[in-house]
Motif scaffolding. Structure first.
Motif, short mmCIF file in Angstrom:
data_model
loop_
_atom_site.label_atom_id
_atom_site.label_comp_id
_atom_site.label_asym_id
_atom_site.label_seq_id
_atom_site.Cartn_x
_atom_site.Cartn_y
_atom_site.Cartn_z
N VAL A 243 0.85 -1.20 0.00
CA VAL A 243 0.00 0.00 0.00
C VAL A 243 0.88 1.24 0.00
CG1 VAL A 243 -1.78 1.30 1.25
CG2 VAL A 243 -1.81 -1.21 1.27
N LEU A 244 0.67 2.14 -0.96
CA LEU A 244 1.43 3.39 -1.03
C LEU A 244 0.47 4.53 -1.31
CD1 LEU A 244 4.07 4.98 -1.05
CD2 LEU A 244 4.35 4.36 -3.47
N ASN A 245 0.39 5.48 -0.35
CA ASN A 245 -0.46 6.66 -0.48
C ASN A 245 0.42 7.90 -0.47
OD1 ASN A 245 -2.97 5.11 -0.18
ND2 ASN A 245 -2.36 4.90 1.96
N ILE A 246 0.28 8.74 -1.49
CA ILE A 246 1.04 9.98 -1.59
C ILE A 246 0.05 11.14 -1.67
CG2 ILE A 246 2.77 11.28 -2.87
CD1 ILE A 246 3.87 8.70 -1.81
N SER A 247 0.27 12.18 -0.87
CA SER A 247 -0.69 13.29 -0.87
C SER A 247 -0.01 14.64 -0.74
CB SER A 247 -1.67 13.11 0.30
OG SER A 247 -2.55 14.21 0.36
N GLU B 28 -5.17 -3.29 -7.28
CA GLU B 28 -6.63 -3.38 -7.19
C GLU B 28 -7.29 -2.06 -6.79
OE1 GLU B 28 -7.68 -7.86 -5.87
OE2 GLU B 28 -6.63 -6.69 -4.33
N TRP B 29 -6.49 -1.13 -6.29
CA TRP B 29 -7.04 0.15 -5.83
C TRP B 29 -6.12 1.26 -6.30
CZ3 TRP B 29 -8.02 1.34 0.10
CH2 TRP B 29 -8.51 2.64 0.24
N ILE B 30 -6.67 2.23 -7.04
CA ILE B 30 -5.86 3.30 -7.61
C ILE B 30 -6.60 4.63 -7.49
CG2 ILE B 30 -6.80 2.88 -9.92
CD1 ILE B 30 -3.18 3.95 -9.30
N THR B 31 -5.89 5.68 -7.10
CA THR B 31 -6.40 7.04 -7.24
C THR B 31 -5.47 7.75 -8.20
OG1 THR B 31 -7.33 7.09 -5.02
CG2 THR B 31 -6.98 9.21 -6.09
N LEU C 2 2.53 -4.45 -4.94
CA LEU C 2 1.66 -3.30 -4.70
C LEU C 2 0.23 -3.60 -5.11
CD1 LEU C 2 2.27 -0.47 -3.52
CD2 LEU C 2 2.15 0.41 -5.86
N ARG C 3 -0.69 -3.44 -4.16
CA ARG C 3 -2.12 -3.62 -4.42
C ARG C 3 -2.87 -2.30 -4.42
NH1 ARG C 3 -4.96 -5.52 -0.79
NH2 ARG C 3 -3.56 -5.11 0.96
N VAL C 4 -2.34 -1.31 -3.66
CA VAL C 4 -3.01 -0.02 -3.49
C VAL C 4 -2.02 1.10 -3.79
CG1 VAL C 4 -4.21 1.51 -1.88
CG2 VAL C 4 -4.52 -0.98 -1.71
N PHE C 5 -2.38 1.99 -4.72
CA PHE C 5 -1.53 3.14 -5.04
C PHE C 5 -2.42 4.35 -5.22
CE2 PHE C 5 1.30 5.42 -8.26
CZ PHE C 5 2.08 5.99 -7.26
N ASN C 6 -2.34 5.29 -4.27
CA ASN C 6 -3.21 6.47 -4.30
C ASN C 6 -2.38 7.74 -4.38
OD1 ASN C 6 -5.82 5.21 -4.01
ND2 ASN C 6 -5.24 4.70 -1.91
N LEU C 7 -2.70 8.58 -5.34
CA LEU C 7 -2.09 9.90 -5.50
C LEU C 7 -3.16 10.93 -5.18
CD1 LEU C 7 -0.16 9.16 -8.79
CD2 LEU C 7 0.91 9.67 -6.60
N PHE C 8 -3.27 11.30 -3.91
CA PHE C 8 -4.30 12.23 -3.47
C PHE C 8 -3.80 13.67 -3.60
CE2 PHE C 8 -5.36 8.41 -0.99
CZ PHE C 8 -6.71 8.30 -1.27
N ASP C 9 -4.70 14.56 -4.05
CA ASP C 9 -4.38 15.99 -4.13
C ASP C 9 -3.07 16.20 -4.89
OD1 ASP C 9 -5.00 18.61 -3.73
OD2 ASP C 9 -4.14 18.74 -1.72
N GLU C 10 -2.93 15.47 -5.98
CA GLU C 10 -1.67 15.39 -6.73
C GLU C 10 -1.82 16.07 -8.08
OE1 GLU C 10 2.09 14.47 -7.87
OE2 GLU C 10 1.31 13.81 -5.95
N PRO C 11 -0.95 17.03 -8.42
CA PRO C 11 -1.11 17.77 -9.68
C PRO C 11 -0.75 16.98 -10.92
CG PRO C 11 0.91 18.43 -8.61
CD PRO C 11 0.19 17.52 -7.64
N GLY C 12 -0.06 15.85 -10.76
CA GLY C 12 0.27 15.06 -11.93
C GLY C 12 1.45 14.16 -11.71
#
Length: 233
Positions: free
Chosen positions: A60-64, A105-108, A81-91
């Motif tokens: 799980v890797l969350n970057i914000s 399985e989970w992506i933002t 890696l199953r979860v990779f979220n780029l929250f509030d991320e300009p690109g």
């Protein structure tokens, strides 16, 4: 930039979850190798994820809250890696680094994703169950996501939404939409008519609230994590 002394992490060989929160440029070059860490969340600023090689078993890797686009090439090393979220991320510098992450399985997705990149990503990851899309100042064509037959949770962040673009998502159990959309009660009624059995919630809670944002983000992430675990059964 600034560098923190992360060597004390070596004292916790069984550490499985780690949260880093900083308001200055973050460099993780001195972070020690950790083969037990499963989940990493970073609230802070960085231009690349080269530290990924230090966590070979990360799931799980969350970057914000980055201010600049992030080079995610190093994520290609994280085969678990199953979860990779780029929250509030300009690109990002592109999503090709995710091509061979078969367990994802989970992506933002970042706000600058093109319709073409979205189509390509979906084609390479048909098993996605939870997806987040950011729509600040643009309307994202969501139709390509309809081919994700396992998709049960969809979150749309930002300030725009074409409600008609949600046609065909009959399998959704959870739908997060921009708060501005739900302010209009007519929109809520339209959504409930389309998704009578779906949990529909405003999605902008916590955006740009500084320190309070963290307190709101973690329970929200926990809720979606619960849903993720539930639908894995």
């Amino acid at each position: 930039g600034s560098s923190y002394d992360f060597h004390k992490l070596s004292s916790y060989p069984n550490l499985q979850q780690f949260i880093i929160w900083t308001e200055i440029d973050l460099e993780l070059g001195n972070i020690p190798l950790n083969t037990s860490l499963k989940s990493l969340t970073i609230f802070g600023y960085m231009d690349n994820l080269s530290f990924a090689e230090k966590f070979p078993n990360l799931e799980v890797l969350n970057i914000s809250n980055n201010e600049e686009p992030t080079n995610i090439d190093a994520v290609a090393q994280l085969k678990n890696l199953r979860v990779f979220n780029l929250f509030d991320e300009p690109g990002t510098t592109g999503l090709s680094a995710l091509d061979d992450l078969d367990l994802l399985e989970w992506i933002t997705l970042p706000s600058d994703i093109s319709d073409e990149d979205l189509v390509s990503f979906v084609a390479k990851h048909p098993g996605i169950k939870i997806a987040g899309v950011t729509t600040y100042e643009k309307v994202v064509d969501l139709r390509s996501l309809q081919s994700l037959k396992s998709l049960t949770c969809l979150s749309i962040y930002g300030d725009t939404l074409d409600i008609e673009s949600l046609n065909g998502f009959d399998q959704l159990e959870y739908l997060g939409v921009p708060q501005e959309i739900l302010i209009d009660s007519n929109n809520f009624e339209l959504l409930k008519a389309k998704f009578p059995e779906t949990i529909i919630v405003p999605n902008d809670v916590g955006i740009c609230l500084g320190y309070v944002w963290l307190l709101l983000f973690i329970p929200t992430l926990a809720l979606v994590s619960f849903l993720f675990s539930y639908y894995q059964r």
